[in-house]
Scaffold this active site. Structure first.
Site, PDB file in Angstrom:
ATOM      1  N   THR A  23       0.856  -1.181   0.000  1.00  0.00           N
ATOM      2  CA  THR A  23       0.000   0.000   0.000  1.00  0.00           C
ATOM      3  C   THR A  23       0.893   1.232   0.000  1.00  0.00           C
ATOM      4  O   THR A  23       1.523   1.552   1.010  1.00  0.00           O
ATOM      5  CB  THR A  23      -0.922   0.005   1.232  1.00  0.00           C
ATOM      6  OG1 THR A  23      -1.710  -1.181   1.198  1.00  0.00           O
ATOM      7  CG2 THR A  23      -1.835   1.219   1.222  1.00  0.00           C
ATOM      8  N   LYS A  54      -7.289   1.108  -2.890  1.00  0.00           N
ATOM      9  CA  LYS A  54      -6.844   0.553  -1.610  1.00  0.00           C
ATOM     10  C   LYS A  54      -6.839   1.638  -0.518  1.00  0.00           C
ATOM     11  O   LYS A  54      -7.273   1.403   0.615  1.00  0.00           O
ATOM     12  CB  LYS A  54      -5.448  -0.057  -1.795  1.00  0.00           C
ATOM     13  CG  LYS A  54      -4.733  -0.464  -0.530  1.00  0.00           C
ATOM     14  CD  LYS A  54      -5.362  -1.650   0.177  1.00  0.00           C
ATOM     15  CE  LYS A  54      -4.489  -2.069   1.372  1.00  0.00           C
ATOM     16  NZ  LYS A  54      -5.260  -2.797   2.372  1.00  0.00           N
ATOM     17  N   LYS A  70      -0.401   5.486   8.574  1.00  0.00           N
ATOM     18  CA  LYS A  70       0.316   5.657   7.304  1.00  0.00           C
ATOM     19  C   LYS A  70      -0.670   5.766   6.146  1.00  0.00           C
ATOM     20  O   LYS A  70      -0.567   6.646   5.288  1.00  0.00           O
ATOM     21  CB  LYS A  70       1.249   4.455   7.072  1.00  0.00           C
ATOM     22  CG  LYS A  70       1.938   4.440   5.717  1.00  0.00           C
ATOM     23  CD  LYS A  70       2.549   3.077   5.378  1.00  0.00           C
ATOM     24  CE  LYS A  70       1.503   2.037   5.032  1.00  0.00           C
ATOM     25  NZ  LYS A  70       1.665   1.305   3.782  1.00  0.00           N
TER      26      LYS A  70
END
Lengths: 277, 277
Positions: free
Chosen positions: B96, B173, B244
């Site tokens: 990701t 995502k 994150k």
């Protein structure tokens, strides 16, 4: 099922619920501030009355589905509503109000020998017609047993008992609505971000609401579909209802010093949508 | 299935995915910074290598599942990784990262005749074992066709094509993770509010995640269960990952001036959880 039920509040949700009761064989005395709303029910055999208290049978059951705190209290305190309901009477309160107000109203009923049972509703008019409503409910056990068949007849697919203390079911409804608003506003932020980056928001929504491990639920699917049609528009068509409910969530949290950073933000976002509408 | 696949990154998710590939009959050359992580795969027949580039077959497929932007780029720029991969080679990138970085890496590959395909993963190690992963993917069509069987073998239940332009799948995502974090933090605020008001949060969660019209999904069920166990604790056990990813969501939105009030708040909330941890 020859019992006559009082039914007060014939809005978007009240109307199909009252209709379901008539279809199930209950006799209804109906009241609505805007009297013309009662017409389809009268055509179905309901008796229309001119004052809330006239819908009340002594020792019977009266249902209210109204806008909020003030409107429910104004019905309960109108004329001799509580005196008429009296011992053995049940007020089945289905509006989304504050748990605090629900407790206050329950105490007022207790003083007159009547009982307040709360059963707020998850689901809209379509779910009512499809008999797919979910209702948390709370209040004295015997009264709950007496109203349960009514809730089923109104379209209650899931009727979930939250105990005898009034306020608990109302709180569950506020929690649910807060989560719905959060999901809707988050979807809007996310799908706008996709669209602004040149990625088709419909394709994103389709994947996220198809994968069994992500968000394959009507809440995400329905709000998402609306957002995809116009990512600039507010995700809730009737912004006044979610705004009222998020504010009730906040108030209920603040009374016990439970922090509400997300509800505070959602309230601001809804208020700015409202101002632009 | 005699093709040898390079596999770089043997973390919580990389390990079961590599294991699935071995079980499906693929030969693997595996690399991980902490070499000992490779032991179970070596026991399954994988060949362990000492440098990322040694996992790469010229014209073959190399998979990366790493922490984030910097770690993926550092692999791609290490030694003669790109030269070794060369024409016909495919880098199947499953971490990701930011869509912007994905595009930059795709351009770097193009300069060496190799192809970058992105397929980030929805689902954790349990879903990998159960073959219930969902993967948006994007990249040149021919390369996607070549890697699709690998994604299935890794445990991909749903592999959803987001076109040829790299960055789109990575964006999906980020959107999904943002919605997951929003759902988790909202549940925490809501269930804490219930508990602080004396209403059993487990009973509230049970109703809201049972009703088909509300939140009957693993995301709400699983995070809710964790929150109910301790409403004071942070809803995400590994706060670094959601933090994150929410920050990547924000950055990606800000580049196109898409407003992110909810992501901003979630980032703050996760950061303060992190500070208290």
């Amino acid at each position: 099922m020859s019992e006559t039920i009082g039914f007060i509040g014939l809005g978007n949700l009240g109307l199909p619920l009252a209709s379901n009761l008539l279809n199930a064989g209950y006799a209804l005395r109906v009241y609505n501030r805007t009297a013309s709303k009662a017409e389809p029910l009268v055509a179905q055999g309901a008796q229309q009355v001119n004052r809330p208290v006239d819908a009340v049978t002594s020792g019977g059951i009266v249902v209210t589905i109204l806008w909020g705190d003030a409107s429910v209290e104004s019905i309960v305190t109108s004329d001799d509503f509580l005196e008429q309901l009296g011992p053995g009477g049940i007020h089945l309160a289905m509006s989304t109000i504050s748990p605090e107000r629900a407790k206050k109203l329950a105490a007022m009923h207790a003083q007159h020998g009547s009982v307040y049972v709360e059963a707020p509703i998850f689901g809209g008019s379509e779910a009512a017609v499809a008999q797919q409503l979910w209702m948390p409910f709370a209040g004295p056990q015997i009264a709950k047993e007496r109203v349960r068949p009514l809730l089923k007849a109104m379209g209650g697919q899931g009727i979930v008992d939250f105990g005898e203390e009034v306020g608990a079911a109302t709180l569950v409804k506020l929690v649910g609505n807060f989560l719905i608003v959060s999901a809707g506003q988050s979807l809007r932020e996310a799908l706008s971000m996709a669209e602004n980056n040149g990625v088709d928001p419909k394709a994103v929504l389709d994947m996220l609401t198809t994968a069994p491990t992500l968000f394959p639920t009507p809440i995400y699917q329905r709000h998402g579909k609306r957002i995809v049609e116009d990512t600039k528009a507010a995700p809730f068509r009737q912004n006044k209802i979610p705004l009222k409910d998020v504010d009730l969530f906040k108030t209920t949290a603040q009374q016990v010093e439970s922090s509400t950073p997300i509800a505070n933000l959602l309230s601001d976002l809804l208020r700015s949508d409202e101002a632009r509408a």
